[in-house]
Design an enzyme around this catalytic site. Structure first.
Site, mmCIF file in Angstrom:
data_model
loop_
_atom_site.group_PDB
_atom_site.id
_atom_site.type_symbol
_atom_site.label_atom_id
_atom_site.label_comp_id
_atom_site.label_asym_id
_atom_site.label_seq_id
_atom_site.Cartn_x
_atom_site.Cartn_y
_atom_site.Cartn_z
ATOM 1 N N SER A 57 -1.987 26.538 -6.366
ATOM 2 C CA SER A 57 -1.625 27.925 -6.652
ATOM 3 C C SER A 57 -2.082 28.366 -8.036
ATOM 4 C CB SER A 57 -0.105 28.120 -6.553
ATOM 5 O OG SER A 57 0.370 27.662 -5.322
ATOM 6 N N HIS A 117 14.511 13.888 11.583
ATOM 7 C CA HIS A 117 13.305 13.940 12.413
ATOM 8 C C HIS A 117 12.468 12.665 12.245
ATOM 9 C CE1 HIS A 117 10.979 16.268 9.051
ATOM 10 N NE2 HIS A 117 10.737 14.996 8.939
ATOM 11 N N HIS A 118 12.841 11.836 11.270
ATOM 12 C CA HIS A 118 12.212 10.520 11.192
ATOM 13 C C HIS A 118 12.887 9.532 12.132
ATOM 14 C CE1 HIS A 118 9.846 11.478 7.553
ATOM 15 N NE2 HIS A 118 10.861 12.280 7.304
ATOM 16 N N HIS A 137 12.940 12.318 3.036
ATOM 17 C CA HIS A 137 12.268 13.566 3.330
ATOM 18 C C HIS A 137 12.120 14.456 2.115
ATOM 19 C CE1 HIS A 137 9.830 15.668 6.076
ATOM 20 N NE2 HIS A 137 10.189 16.741 5.409
ATOM 21 N N TYR A 151 8.505 16.147 -0.068
ATOM 22 C CA TYR A 151 8.262 17.393 -0.797
ATOM 23 C C TYR A 151 8.076 17.135 -2.283
ATOM 24 C CZ TYR A 151 9.086 19.333 3.679
ATOM 25 O OH TYR A 151 8.972 19.586 5.015
ATOM 26 N N LYS A 209 2.821 30.059 2.573
ATOM 27 C CA LYS A 209 2.045 29.675 1.395
ATOM 28 C C LYS A 209 0.552 29.666 1.715
ATOM 29 C CE LYS A 209 5.076 26.895 -1.487
ATOM 30 N NZ LYS A 209 4.711 26.568 -2.844
ATOM 31 N N ARG A 252 1.652 1.523 14.770
ATOM 32 C CA ARG A 252 1.273 1.282 13.380
ATOM 33 C C ARG A 252 1.869 -0.051 12.937
ATOM 34 N NH1 ARG A 252 4.874 5.803 10.221
ATOM 35 N NH2 ARG A 252 3.510 5.224 8.519
ATOM 36 N N ASP A 296 6.908 20.395 -27.158
ATOM 37 C CA ASP A 296 7.076 19.101 -26.494
ATOM 38 C C ASP A 296 8.087 19.319 -25.376
ATOM 39 O OD1 ASP A 296 7.102 16.395 -25.780
ATOM 40 O OD2 ASP A 296 6.878 15.748 -27.850
ATOM 41 N N GLU A 327 11.638 13.352 -0.642
ATOM 42 C CA GLU A 327 10.538 12.659 -1.322
ATOM 43 C C GLU A 327 9.178 13.177 -0.855
ATOM 44 O OE1 GLU A 327 10.327 10.558 -3.757
ATOM 45 O OE2 GLU A 327 8.296 9.766 -3.522
ATOM 46 N N THR A 380 5.919 27.050 4.733
ATOM 47 C CA THR A 380 4.664 26.352 4.479
ATOM 48 C C THR A 380 3.489 27.210 4.939
ATOM 49 O OG1 THR A 380 5.912 24.364 4.994
ATOM 50 C CG2 THR A 380 3.552 24.111 4.719
ATOM 51 N N SER A 386 13.447 5.587 -13.786
ATOM 52 C CA SER A 386 12.378 6.326 -14.449
ATOM 53 C C SER A 386 12.287 7.756 -13.925
ATOM 54 C CB SER A 386 11.051 5.590 -14.235
ATOM 55 O OG SER A 386 9.964 6.444 -14.452
ATOM 56 N N SER A 387 12.300 7.885 -12.589
ATOM 57 C CA SER A 387 12.158 9.219 -11.998
ATOM 58 C C SER A 387 13.338 10.107 -12.367
ATOM 59 C CB SER A 387 12.076 9.117 -10.476
ATOM 60 O OG SER A 387 10.969 8.344 -10.111
ATOM 61 N N TRP A 424 7.260 0.184 3.452
ATOM 62 C CA TRP A 424 7.765 0.959 2.303
ATOM 63 C C TRP A 424 9.120 1.564 2.629
ATOM 64 C CZ3 TRP A 424 8.904 6.141 1.030
ATOM 65 C CH2 TRP A 424 8.761 7.059 2.067
ATOM 66 N N HIS A 474 0.843 -1.198 0.000
ATOM 67 C CA HIS A 474 0.000 0.000 0.000
ATOM 68 C C HIS A 474 0.879 1.249 0.000
ATOM 69 C CE1 HIS A 474 -3.008 2.988 1.013
ATOM 70 N NE2 HIS A 474 -2.340 3.285 2.115
#
Lengths: 332, 604, 195
Positions: free
Chosen positions: B269, B303-304, B254, B258, B332, B451, B96, B256, B329, B170-171, B140, B67
């Protein structure tokens, strides 16, 4: 203020139909460590609640007041406003200072240092149970930790295999059990009780079944417990069912993994010297009664997926299991 | 005209048209989104009651791992990519992307990587195991040393690490492409500070991709060597530490976060100004906040890891940087509200989702501040409180933002409008569903439920809350079915869309819906930030003529991107099946594809 | 076919798109090698069994390889200059020399690895083995790609299909080659010189 938040949360829980008690709650701290964290969270909660109300209210007001109406003139094309930008950059920054200062203070206050006279407990995470050693008292036990009320406790946490996390919420925050590292927490429990906890870091198939209990005892109760634990295992009376159980034990694969002081040397599974005195088995997931013990011995993996205690081959007969259960229960 | 406009399977397999690739990304990612959603529903049904028996521990662990992996790498990121592909060239006035064949390559690699990962659900029998037995099962985040061969002997983790390596390629390929496209292919006059906000956030996102993905590539490389070649990068006994993985993973992980949220912020926006008929308030500040978030995203990874025990000084530093990131943040959010202020707000479905984004993202942001504080985090991390947080950020944030994008740009992408009534039913069901599903999780976590547990005891007192959460999840499922129906219905029954159904300010609204293969009959010259609106200094620009003054030929298709891409899953089969020669076959296909691609006559 | 996308001939930043993409790629590669080198440094001195670096690294030998790789960068510069001025005779010679020096470097690496294995250091012996072989091996893989690329260009030059019109291709190849060279200087310093 903490009162009010408590009632708010309790109200929310009552509305949702949950009564309690909540044996694993982080909101009912029962130690200095737990309370320090709770105070900090309470502060942050109120700042957050304030910001939430202001910003969401603003959003709702804007949506209602400026919703499309026929004949509304074209909006003024404002592109920005320097003073406003500065204001709403500074506002969150200032609030965060009010969060950051107590945060740093609490980080250092809860860094895990205990006074020199603290009771030392060494916690080792295993897939999927907890081992506790009291190096100053010469005690080794599993899953259920006993500590005296009102006395500082220094817990040193590590792991024998993969990463786990030791978490007894009422007594404070969690710390990871990492192979090759030792993490420390320190707390002083302020109420006698039976607090549950469990492994918080995903550690494989039976992560959910790696629970634990911390029993905070009155000093006299704790001393009595220490005394029992320091003694050798109870010897079953000759001719009793338990005595036959000991024979079964000695001729089973059990002894390869489990220690019973003076009887067997295994160190893979929990020490069983005083297993009869524990309230739970199998990582604190089942009550320590005859029925659960019997089915656990017969087929552990079906009760606890992935359990390293495999189904016995050849299987023990039912009478053998009954005898073994009697023996284990006699090990008070 | 070349085959790029034709129908038929071949034209899709060989397409290099950014719009077609955008649609391929969309449908593929949407399909994976449904798969990930079904996984979530099974998870919620299992947890509806304590001691649930719907699935066993092993299956559950595969479900939550897949998931998370699916939603992050196969649904949210590529849904973002579908808009990068379709919309960004239109917003910047290009015909293009900079490298159309590399773009096709990115898509095919993504598709094959996603299929490889999901093949693990059914591959059990090939490994002498049952179906539903060899899917990845270590989360994950795949923390070492649980992922070492010693503790995870099956092919589960192999599927995961090989799948992620392929998706990373790919990314990265897409990342280089979009950075160059946005920097280099802008229409005349479209200075950087006139770029639509969505294109800006796409640029920042792709910068993050090309810098963050190499780090996880290295982390996965080490894991691959540990599992296949007996190295000891995460093995304590050899003097190493499993914590190295956590640093490498979160150094990627992290940014990721963002990578997942910035495109949604860009969409919001763009949507808010259109539907309040006002320019974005504080454009410059919003753009710089996005850039700042991108930079600061690199300084907060630990912080993780507050419960890892990095020491009070490291904890304090990372707490401070993490709290700092809340400032841009917050800025915004205030600018978005100020954009709405004084506007003429039309409550279209797209606007509903954009506003829903703001409302829900605030909650995720605020709970985020509570675990930016390390001591508080020690009670929250790895509990359901964090599950609530990430779903307010990724579901309340990213998904609401992406769905705003779907309702906003669908007419441009397909030429058909989505039904607004169905859209609003979808919005409200999803809004109520997500709050029912995820809000109780805050309490569930604070009451002590960790979790990633397949079961929980009734003693915890969280059974009713879990049931509420499951009901919410089912409501979300229902709302998504309505979206599916709306998308499907639009193919035949959707009202035909004009060039500009919303009165948008940016270039994509000046051309037909869907645009012709060449996009712009004449490349426009841009004179302001809102080229199609009247501003103080500029009148609205003239849209390009319906017919190009001279025929425009777009490059034809190419087989080589899909051929080269196909080499990668073939190479991955080698370690999975422990057959060395397969790797040479895969490499040969890849090299052959690249060689022919490099030297085919292709007009770019 | 008439000319396609007009926008690609004129670019917003005035920089060739391929070249810009390549700079982005190099940025990305910096993070890749950065992570590998950091890991090497973090795990330095943490092996629990030998052989240890000082027992096994042959600095004079590797210094020669390093010099060889540096010289190949010089050849690359000469190759690009030759192609740009349309001197394909020297272009071919320099391209081939660059590839040849790359091959010599790879040969040196093969010899070095073989010797280490004979002395008891494999990829799974200890942490030094893990980090050393994966770091230098990843670099070696990059050199291999570079050599194949250079040889491809050389063959196309022999076929007469490479000329001054393709100078940008050669320039990008050069960018890659110089980058790989610079990375080696860092690795040589970190792994061999600072022990």
């Amino acid at each position: 203020m903490p009162r009010l938040r408590f009632w708010l949360l309790t109200a929310a829980l009552t509305i949702s139909g949950c009564g309690g008690p909540y044996p694993q709650s982080t909101l009912h701290p029962r130690s200095d460590f737990g309370r320090a964290v709770d105070h900090l969270f309470t502060d942050i909660f109120w700042w957050a609640a304030g910001v939430f109300v202001v910003v969401e209210a603003l959003l709702v007001i804007v949506l209602i007041r400026f919703r499309h109406r026929e004949g509304r003139p074209a909006p003024k094309p404002t592109h920005g406003h320097t003073v406003l930008e500065i204001a709403w950059t500074l506002a969150p920054a200032v609030i965060l200072v009010f969060v950051a200062v107590p945060t740093v203070r609490t980080i250092f206050a809860t860094a895990g240092d205990a006074p020199a006279d603290a009771l030392r407990v060494e916690v080792t995470g295993h897939q999927w149970w907890w081992e506790y050693k009291y190096p100053d008292l010469g005690i080794t036990t599993a899953n259920e930790m006993h500590v005296p009320v009102g006395r500082p406790v220094q817990v040193a946490i590590t792991s024998a295999d993969v990463i786990h996390s030791f978490w007894a919420p009422a007594l404070g925050g969690k710390r990871d059990a990492i192979p090759g590292h030792v993490n420390r927490i320190a707390f002083r429990a302020d109420a006698v009780g039976d607090y549950s906890g469990q492994c918080a870091e995903f550690c494989g198939a039976s992560h959910a079944n790696m629970r634990l209990r911390v029993l905070v005892d009155a000093d006299s109760v704790f001393q009595a417990w220490v005394k029992t634990e320091q003694g050798g295992p109870a010897a079953p009376a000759t001719g009793s069912l338990a005595a036959r159980g000991k024979e079964v034990f000695l001729h089973s694969p059990c002894l390869a993994c489990h220690t019973i002081q003076g009887v067997s040397p295994g160190v893979i599974g929990p020490n069983l010297t005083h297993v009869g005195s524990r309230g739970t088995i199998a990582g604190a997931i089942f009550p320590n009664d005859s029925a659960h013990l019997a089915s656990w011995i017969a087929d552990a993996p079906s009760l606890k997926p992935g359990s390293l205690m495999t189904r016995m081959k050849p299987p023990l007969t039912d009478p053998d299991i009954a005898a073994l259960v009697a023996y284990l229960q006699s090990l008070k | 005209m070349s085959e790029a406009t034709g129908g038929g399977l071949k034209s899709w397999l060989t397409t290099t048209d950014h719009k077609r690739i955008g649609l391929l990304y969309f449908w593929t990612a949407f399909a994976f989104f449904l798969v990930g959603g079904v996984e979530a529903l099974v998870i919620r049904l299992q947890l509806a009651h304590p001691d649930g028996h719907l699935v066993g521990a092993e299956t559950y662990n595969q479900l939550f791992t897949m998931h998370g992996t699916t939603m992050i790498f196969l649904a949210l990121m590529p849904l973002g990519s579908s808009f990068f592909n379709y919309i960004v060239p239109l917003q910047i006035g290009a015909r293009d992307v900079a490298f159309p064949r590399l773009n096709a390559f990115s898509y095919w690699v993504f598709l094959f990587g996603g299929l490889l990962l999901n093949a693990s659900w059914f591959a059990g029998p090939l490994f002498h195991a049952g179906v539903l037995n060899v899917a990845p099962d270590a989360g994950w985040f795949g923390y070492a040393n649980l992922t070492e061969r010693q503790y995870s002997p099956g092919p589960n983790i192999d599927f995961w690490l090989l799948g992620l390596q392929i998706l990373g390629i790919s990314s990265l390929a897409a990342g280089f492409n979009f950075v160059v496209t946005i920097l280099n292919l802008r229409a005349p006059g479209l200075k950087m500070m006139r770029l639509p906000t969505f294109s800006w956030m796409t640029l920042v996102t792709n910068f993050l991709i090309i810098t963050a993905f190499p780090v996880i590539t290295v982390g996965l490389l080490f894991l691959m060597f540990d599992r296949f070649f007996g190295t000891h990068f995460y093995v304590r006994e050899a003097g190493a530490t499993p914590v190295l993985w956590q640093h490498l993973f979160w150094l990627f992980g992290h940014p990721e976060v963002y990578i997942l949220i910035l495109p949604a912020m860009g969409i919001v926006s763009d949507v808010l100004p259109t539907f309040s008929r006002k320019p974005l308030f504080g454009y410059t500040v919003v753009v710089y906040s996005g850039i700042l978030i991108g930079f600061m995203g690199w300084g907060v990874w630990s912080h993780h890891m507050f419960s890892v025990g990095l020491g009070p000084i490291a904890d304090s530093v990372f707490a401070a940087t993490t709290m700092l990131i809340a400032v841009p943040t917050g800025v915004k959010i205030f600018n978005w509200i100020a954009t709405l202020w004084g506007g003429d707000i039309r409550g279209t479905t797209a606007l509903h989702f954009a506003v829903g984004f703001i409302a829900m993202f605030i909650i995720g942001g605020l709970s985020g501040v509570s675990h930016a504080s390390p001591p508080a985090d020690l009670q929250q991390t790895d509990s359901y409180y964090v599950v609530a947080h990430i779903h307010y950020v990724f579901f309340g944030g990213t998904i609401f933002g992406l769905f705003a994008g779907i309702y906003y740009w669908w007419p441009k992408m397909t030429g058909r409008l989505l039904d607004e009534t169905l859209g609003k039913v979808h919005f409200w069901l999803q809004f109520i569903g997500m709050n029912l599903a995820f809000f109780p999780m805050h309490f569930i976590g604070l009451l002590g439920m960790p979790r990633r547990v397949y079961t929980y005891s009734p003693d915890l007192g969280v059974s009713d809350l879990n049931l509420v959460s499951t009901i919410g999840a089912l409501l979300i499922g229902l709302s998504i079915l309505i979206l599916v129906a709306n998308l499907w219905r639009s193919r035949t029954h959707g009202a035909p869309a004009s060039n500009d159904p919303w009165g948008g300010a940016t270039l994509e609204w000046g051309i037909p819906s869907p645009p012709p293969p060449y996009n712009f009959s004449v490349i426009p010259t841009v004179e302001s930030r809102l080229p199609r609106w009247r501003t103080e200094r500029h009148g609205p620009m003239k849209d390009p003529p319906a017919r190009p003054p001279a025929p425009i030929h777009m490059p034809g298709g190419s087989w080589w991107p899909i051929v080269a891409a196909f080499g990668l899953p073939v190479m991955a089969l080698a370690p999975l099946t422990h057959t060395l020669w397969v790797v040479f076959v895969g490499a040969a296909i890849l090299l052959f594809g690249i060689y022919r691609w490099a030297f085919e006559p292709f007009e770019v | 076919m008439t000319h396609a996308v007009a926008a690609t001939h004129h670019t917003s930043m005035g920089l060739d798109s391929r070249k810009m993409a390549f700079w982005a790629f190099i940025g990305s590669e910096c993070l890749l090698f950065g992570s590998l080198i950091s890991t090497y440094l973090v795990y330095k001195g943490r092996s629990v069994v030998g052989p240890y670096p000082h027992e096994i690294l042959n600095i004079p030998f590797t210094s020669v390889s390093t010099f060889d790789l540096l010289m190949s960068s010089l050849m690359m510069v000469l190759a690009l200059a030759a192609v740009q001025r349309g001197d394909m005779k020297w272009g071919k010679i320099w391209l081939f020399s660059t590839a040849l020096l790359g091959l010599v470097f790879l040969g040196g690496q093969v010899i070095e690895f073989t010797e280490f294995v004979h002395k008891g250091l494999t990829i799974s012996t200890n942490l030094f083995g893990c980090t050393f072989f994966v770091l230098t091996g990843t670099h070696g893989a990059h050199v291999t790609v570079g050599v194949l690329w250079l040889l491809t260009l050389w063959v196309r030059a022999l076929q007469g299909k490479l000329g001054p019109a393709n100078a940008m291709t050669v320039e990008i190849t050069g960018l890659y080659w110089h980058f790989v060279d610079v990375v080696w200087i860092v690795i040589f310093t970190v792994v061999y010189l600072i022990q």
